[in-house]
Motif scaffolding. Structure first.
Motif, PDB file in Angstrom:
ATOM      1  N   SER A  10       0.793  -1.193   0.000  1.00 12.14           N
ATOM      2  CA  SER A  10      -0.007   0.083   0.172  1.00 12.14           C
ATOM      3  C   SER A  10       0.947   1.307  -0.127  1.00 12.14           C
ATOM      4  CB  SER A  10      -0.891  -0.040   1.286  1.00 12.14           C
ATOM      5  OG  SER A  10      -1.685  -1.354   1.420  1.00 12.14           O
ATOM      6  N   GLN A  11       0.243   2.253  -0.368  1.00  8.88           N
ATOM      7  CA  GLN A  11       1.057   3.618  -0.364  1.00  8.88           C
ATOM      8  C   GLN A  11       0.806   4.107   0.953  1.00  8.88           C
ATOM      9  OE1 GLN A  11      -0.966   4.867  -4.307  1.00  8.88           O
ATOM     10  NE2 GLN A  11       0.861   6.377  -3.887  1.00  8.88           N
ATOM     11  N   LYS A  12       1.766   5.232   1.324  1.00  8.24           N
ATOM     12  CA  LYS A  12       1.812   5.591   2.606  1.00  8.24           C
ATOM     13  C   LYS A  12       1.621   7.187   2.777  1.00  8.24           C
ATOM     14  CE  LYS A  12       2.703   2.047   5.526  1.00  8.24           C
ATOM     15  NZ  LYS A  12       2.255   1.779   6.751  1.00  8.24           N
ATOM     16  N   PHE A  13       0.711   7.651   3.783  1.00 10.61           N
ATOM     17  CA  PHE A  13       0.515   9.199   3.888  1.00 10.61           C
ATOM     18  C   PHE A  13       0.802   9.455   5.516  1.00 10.61           C
ATOM     19  CE2 PHE A  13      -3.110  12.104   5.039  1.00 10.61           C
ATOM     20  CZ  PHE A  13      -2.103  13.236   4.705  1.00 10.61           C
ATOM     21  N   ARG A  14       1.190  10.344   5.710  1.00 13.39           N
ATOM     22  CA  ARG A  14       1.668  10.869   6.956  1.00 13.39           C
ATOM     23  C   ARG A  14       1.063  12.034   7.447  1.00 13.39           C
ATOM     24  NH1 ARG A  14       6.391   9.655  10.675  1.00 13.39           N
ATOM     25  NH2 ARG A  14       6.458  11.801  11.830  1.00 13.39           N
ATOM     26  N   ILE A  15       0.374  11.968   8.645  1.00 11.29           N
ATOM     27  CA  ILE A  15      -0.346  13.248   9.315  1.00 11.29           C
ATOM     28  C   ILE A  15       0.488  13.676  10.595  1.00 11.29           C
ATOM     29  CG2 ILE A  15      -2.307  14.154  10.221  1.00 11.29           C
ATOM     30  CD1 ILE A  15      -3.817  12.034   8.686  1.00 11.29           C
ATOM     31  N   GLU A  16       0.775  14.819  10.632  1.00 14.92           N
ATOM     32  CA  GLU A  16       1.711  15.232  11.716  1.00 14.92           C
ATOM     33  C   GLU A  16       1.044  14.867  13.256  1.00 14.92           C
ATOM     34  OE1 GLU A  16       5.209  15.732  12.689  1.00 14.92           O
ATOM     35  OE2 GLU A  16       4.617  16.126  10.709  1.00 14.92           O
ATOM     36  N   ALA A  17      -0.473  15.478  13.086  1.00 16.73           N
ATOM     37  CA  ALA A  17      -0.937  14.905  14.537  1.00 16.73           C
ATOM     38  C   ALA A  17      -2.579  15.450  14.212  1.00 16.73           C
ATOM     39  CB  ALA A  17      -0.591  15.735  15.720  1.00 16.73           C
ATOM     40  N   ILE A  18      -3.436  14.735  14.811  1.00 23.40           N
ATOM     41  CA  ILE A  18      -4.821  15.263  14.880  1.00 23.40           C
ATOM     42  C   ILE A  18      -5.407  15.374  16.125  1.00 23.40           C
ATOM     43  CG2 ILE A  18      -5.292  14.135  12.430  1.00 23.40           C
ATOM     44  CD1 ILE A  18      -6.511  11.798  13.951  1.00 23.40           C
ATOM     45  N   THR A  19      -6.442  16.099  16.327  1.00 21.44           N
ATOM     46  CA  THR A  19      -7.197  16.013  17.749  1.00 21.44           C
ATOM     47  C   THR A  19      -8.551  15.129  17.437  1.00 21.44           C
ATOM     48  OG1 THR A  19      -6.274  18.067  18.153  1.00 21.44           O
ATOM     49  CG2 THR A  19      -8.215  17.579  19.376  1.00 21.44           C
ATOM     50  N   LEU A  20      -8.197  13.945  18.400  1.00 19.09           N
ATOM     51  CA  LEU A  20      -9.414  13.069  18.313  1.00 19.09           C
ATOM     52  C   LEU A  20     -10.765  13.658  19.107  1.00 19.09           C
ATOM     53  CD1 LEU A  20      -7.065  10.254  19.314  1.00 19.09           C
ATOM     54  CD2 LEU A  20      -7.932  10.576  17.005  1.00 19.09           C
ATOM     55  N   PHE A  26      -2.936  13.344  19.266  1.00 16.84           N
ATOM     56  CA  PHE A  26      -2.236  12.081  18.716  1.00 16.84           C
ATOM     57  C   PHE A  26      -1.594  12.283  17.472  1.00 16.84           C
ATOM     58  CE2 PHE A  26      -1.896   8.104  16.632  1.00 16.84           C
ATOM     59  CZ  PHE A  26      -1.116   7.350  17.598  1.00 16.84           C
ATOM     60  N   GLY A  27      -0.199  11.935  17.384  1.00 21.15           N
ATOM     61  CA  GLY A  27       0.473  11.824  16.162  1.00 21.15           C
ATOM     62  C   GLY A  27       1.849  11.306  16.306  1.00 21.15           C
ATOM     63  N   PRO A  28       2.683  11.175  15.379  1.00 18.75           N
ATOM     64  CA  PRO A  28       2.324  11.150  14.076  1.00 18.75           C
ATOM     65  C   PRO A  28       0.963  10.049  13.504  1.00 18.75           C
ATOM     66  CG  PRO A  28       4.206  10.201  14.043  1.00 18.75           C
ATOM     67  CD  PRO A  28       4.109  10.506  15.449  1.00 18.75           C
ATOM     68  N   VAL A  29       0.285  10.086  12.681  1.00 19.97           N
ATOM     69  CA  VAL A  29      -0.643   9.213  12.022  1.00 19.97           C
ATOM     70  C   VAL A  29       0.044   8.636  10.635  1.00 19.97           C
ATOM     71  CG1 VAL A  29      -2.981   8.682  11.453  1.00 19.97           C
ATOM     72  CG2 VAL A  29      -2.389  10.195  13.258  1.00 19.97           C
ATOM     73  N   GLU A  30       0.268   7.371  10.393  1.00 22.26           N
ATOM     74  CA  GLU A  30       0.565   7.098   9.484  1.00 22.26           C
ATOM     75  C   GLU A  30      -0.657   6.443   8.695  1.00 22.26           C
ATOM     76  OE1 GLU A  30       4.501   6.973   8.143  1.00 22.26           O
ATOM     77  OE2 GLU A  30       3.867   5.065   7.826  1.00 22.26           O
ATOM     78  N   VAL A  31      -0.881   6.600   7.325  1.00 24.45           N
ATOM     79  CA  VAL A  31      -1.854   5.836   6.701  1.00 24.45           C
ATOM     80  C   VAL A  31      -1.736   5.070   5.539  1.00 24.45           C
ATOM     81  CG1 VAL A  31      -4.343   6.617   5.676  1.00 24.45           C
ATOM     82  CG2 VAL A  31      -3.375   8.053   7.473  1.00 24.45           C
ATOM     83  N   ALA A  32      -2.267   3.998   5.627  1.00 19.28           N
ATOM     84  CA  ALA A  32      -1.960   2.963   4.497  1.00 19.28           C
ATOM     85  C   ALA A  32      -2.958   3.226   3.459  1.00 19.28           C
ATOM     86  CB  ALA A  32      -1.666   1.548   4.785  1.00 19.28           C
ATOM     87  N   TYR A  33      -2.765   3.290   2.230  1.00 18.60           N
ATOM     88  CA  TYR A  33      -3.965   3.257   1.250  1.00 18.60           C
ATOM     89  C   TYR A  33      -3.651   3.023  -0.037  1.00 18.60           C
ATOM     90  CZ  TYR A  33      -1.944   7.605  -0.947  1.00 18.60           C
ATOM     91  OH  TYR A  33      -0.948   8.323  -1.753  1.00 18.60           O
ATOM     92  N   GLU A  34      -4.762   2.661  -1.008  1.00 16.65           N
ATOM     93  CA  GLU A  34      -4.557   2.145  -2.092  1.00 16.65           C
ATOM     94  C   GLU A  34      -5.342   2.809  -3.149  1.00 16.65           C
ATOM     95  OE1 GLU A  34      -4.348  -2.064  -2.781  1.00 16.65           O
ATOM     96  OE2 GLU A  34      -3.134  -2.429  -0.989  1.00 16.65           O
ATOM     97  N   THR A  35      -5.221   3.003  -4.212  1.00 15.29           N
ATOM     98  CA  THR A  35      -6.334   3.682  -5.310  1.00 15.29           C
ATOM     99  C   THR A  35      -6.440   2.559  -6.445  1.00 15.29           C
ATOM    100  OG1 THR A  35      -4.463   4.796  -6.577  1.00 15.29           O
ATOM    101  CG2 THR A  35      -5.342   6.006  -4.541  1.00 15.29           C
ATOM    102  N   TYR A  36      -7.386   2.813  -7.237  1.00 19.95           N
ATOM    103  CA  TYR A  36      -7.896   2.117  -8.234  1.00 19.95           C
ATOM    104  C   TYR A  36      -8.440   2.884  -9.261  1.00 19.95           C
ATOM    105  CZ  TYR A  36      -7.832  -0.937  -4.328  1.00 19.95           C
ATOM    106  OH  TYR A  36      -7.263  -1.522  -3.162  1.00 19.95           O
ATOM    107  N   GLY A  37      -7.655   2.876 -10.691  1.00 19.22           N
ATOM    108  CA  GLY A  37      -8.390   3.545 -11.835  1.00 19.22           C
ATOM    109  C   GLY A  37      -7.713   4.931 -11.625  1.00 19.22           C
ATOM    110  N   THR A  38      -8.225   5.801 -12.545  1.00 15.08           N
ATOM    111  CA  THR A  38      -7.438   7.009 -12.747  1.00 15.08           C
ATOM    112  C   THR A  38      -8.393   8.325 -12.237  1.00 15.08           C
ATOM    113  OG1 THR A  38      -6.762   5.912 -14.672  1.00 15.08           O
ATOM    114  CG2 THR A  38      -6.267   8.447 -14.646  1.00 15.08           C
TER     115      THR A  38
END
Lengths: 377, 377
Positions: A10-20, A26-38
């Motif tokens: 999966s690709q990765k995206f990183r968020i410095e911190a978020i307020t829950l 809380f942070g950092p938040v790593e996000v794993a994601y995938e995309t399909y199509g264009t």
């Protein structure tokens, strides 16, 4: 958990911190994601796919040799979520264990897994992370957001909390809040995990994992995901590996063997603490926030809706979908509701591709037309 | 288990040995039983009351100062099972832990509890012991045999295996066989018990009991005993001891506290091994014995039937009672069927006294009249 997993590229995206929602930063938040199509030039063909409880970012295969995803039957060229037309995004949810930050993630300060020092998260926090991912991808408004079960909770929450950000929402086998019975099943699963001595207050990483408790929790889950009819037709009272009842406490019936297999295999692919965090997120889910009427919840919604339920789903019964539909209609929101006939129980959203595809394909075509009309107007 | 229990002053009956369905010869068998009302001179007013899973011989109070029994609302002067008219017998079932022989019983040869060396027993073995008790009491034919849930399984099995021995049978919230889903819920409970390290292969007497596993098992049971509607009206999403969600894994919701209480209190009153044995007996229960059609099962039955089910009972749903009714009718057996409206789910047979009493009182009056007519003919 095994090292070889579908989401590993999966690709990765990183968020410095978020307020829950809890107020915790809380942070950092790593996000794993995938995309399909264009993604098309005006970025108007994006659909967010939200996964269920134990799912991951790998919703479908992306190239030859890629393993099938959890919604493979629904996503691809010519399929319901047609990758020739749409740009699909699926990310692993906050609190999970499939590449996005959760209790298994390492605390950068200590080099140790977070365990229970990971904060309790909610469905609202999960979609807030998804929103940041979409901003990162440059998508200002979704054509649709879709998902079943916990994915459906995200899909119904999106237009409520981010009314400007989606044209439509596809809510499958889900509810606008967890009921006492839904909470009860989850609580028993959590108690099974937490009463396993190997759980150790969540601090079991690198040691023995609480596999017995987690297996029992998953067995309970599987009973609720199947219908009585599908259990009966699949297993009935068939014996397993014997001609006669054994008169011992070893397995006698096929259904016992099935549950054991499901419990054991789950232990290899899911983290026990993530089990706790995500069941808690679902149990906390209540769009009314214990204060509003459901019809008030949808007052500022600008999205259209497609709501799908399944006849034999007793965990998220059709009546709960119908409550949502009524409250949406009370706000003059354009809502299509389809109750699909299926014997598969709650699992139907993961297996009944034909009927779901027909309904969703038609719905998306209509949403796309209306989006174009609105843009021209 | 606590020392102070209602059944402690039950009467005792001893059987030298019996041959079980498994082929195992087992003895001695101690049977704890209680009686209510007076046996008439021709011994024609006897009714056997069969208890459910975790019940005992103490179905009702017998004298001032006696604690209430598990069917107190149904048994007594002027009640449905009228002790001014009938002589009632209730015995603790084989394999239980309330005075009748079970895994907690001491092996006379070793002076140690039997544990898993106690043989696996069946509903057929349970009623065979009841039959010996009735012979001991000099009762040749029962006016009726009645029970709910596992008690109902005994009540439907009696006229099948002992066709000459009962005029009528009252089968409440039960089934003629356990389905895959019913087996599945029990198997998860057993796995919860057996995966508790304190279970020790059943050899835990005098040491730490497997209370965590047994509590989880009981929590699962309680969810299945209640209806979704009763859980929702009793608990909904009410918080316990807090104004706001806690964002921890401590209890947030009342329903969680209720389940914890039910699980914990069960550990004090029931033996974990008996939990295994009696769930197994129920799972093994299948009047067709995997070979016959249900209508063939009832071919030689000479008893009349009253079958009662409850609208919100999803563990033993009305459809299962209706299957029995159809098969009985196919054999021209006199069967009355009543589906009572209730929100209490499977628990209804233990709480819905008014409707059950009306139906059972009328039914027993009719059975008694027909018995007299048959005797005179």
């Amino acid at each position: 958990m095994s090292a070889e997993q579908n989401f590993s590229d999966s690709q990765k995206f990183r968020i410095e911190a978020i307020t829950l929602r809890s107020g915790v930063r809380f942070g950092p938040v790593e996000v794993a994601y995938e995309t399909y199509g264009t993604l098309n030039p005006d970025k108007s063909n994006a659909i967010l796919i939200c996964h269920a409880f134990t799912g991951d970012a790998h919703a479908a295969a992306r190239h030859a040799g890629d393993g099938p995803g959890w919604w493979e039957g629904m996503i691809g060229p010519g399929k319901a979520f047609d990758t020739d037309k749409y740009f699909l995004i699926c990310s692993n949810v906050l609190g999970s264990c499939k590449g996005t930050s959760g209790p298994m993630s390492v605390n950068p300060a200590t080099g140790q897994p977070l365990g229970l020092s990971f904060p309790v998260v909610t469905i609202q926090d999960i979609i807030a992370v998804e929103k940041l991912l979409l901003e990162h991808l440059g998508i200002r408004r979704l054509l649709s957001v879709a998902g079943g079960s916990m994915g459906g909770m995200q899909a119904v929450a999106w237009p409520v909390y981010f009314p400007e950000l989606t044209h439509s929402s596809i809510v499958i086998a889900a509810s606008y809040r967890h009921t006492a019975q839904q909470i009860a099943f989850h609580e028993v699963g959590r108690q099974a995990v937490m009463s396993d001595p190997d759980w150790q207050g969540g601090d079991y990483y690198g040691k023995a994992v609480p596999k017995r408790g987690l297996a029992v929790a998953r067995m309970i889950g599987h009973i609720t995901y199947m219908s009585e009819a599908s259990m009966e037709s699949k297993f009935g009272r068939k014996l397993v590996g014997k001609e006669e009842l054994g008169y011992t406490f070893a397995k006698d019936f096929e259904v016992e063997g099935y549950l054991e297999y499901r419990g054991q295999s789950f232990v290899d692919r899911f983290d026990a603490n993530s089990y706790l965090y995500l069941t808690k997120a679902m149990d906390y889910f209540d769009l009314t926030e214990g204060k509003k009427k459901l019809s008030e919840v949808f007052r500022d919604v600008k999205s259209d809706f497609l709501v799908i339920s399944f006849t034999s789903d007793w965990l998220y019964p059709s009546s709960q979908s119908q409550d949502m539909v009524r409250a949406l209609k009370a706000n003059d929101i354009d809502v299509s509701y389809v109750e699909l006939k299926s014997d598969y129980g709650h699992d139907a959203f993961l297996v009944e591709f034909e009927d779901q595809s027909r309904v969703i394909r038609n719905y998306l075509t209509r949403v796309e037309k209306e989006r174009v009309l609105k843009t021209q107007a």
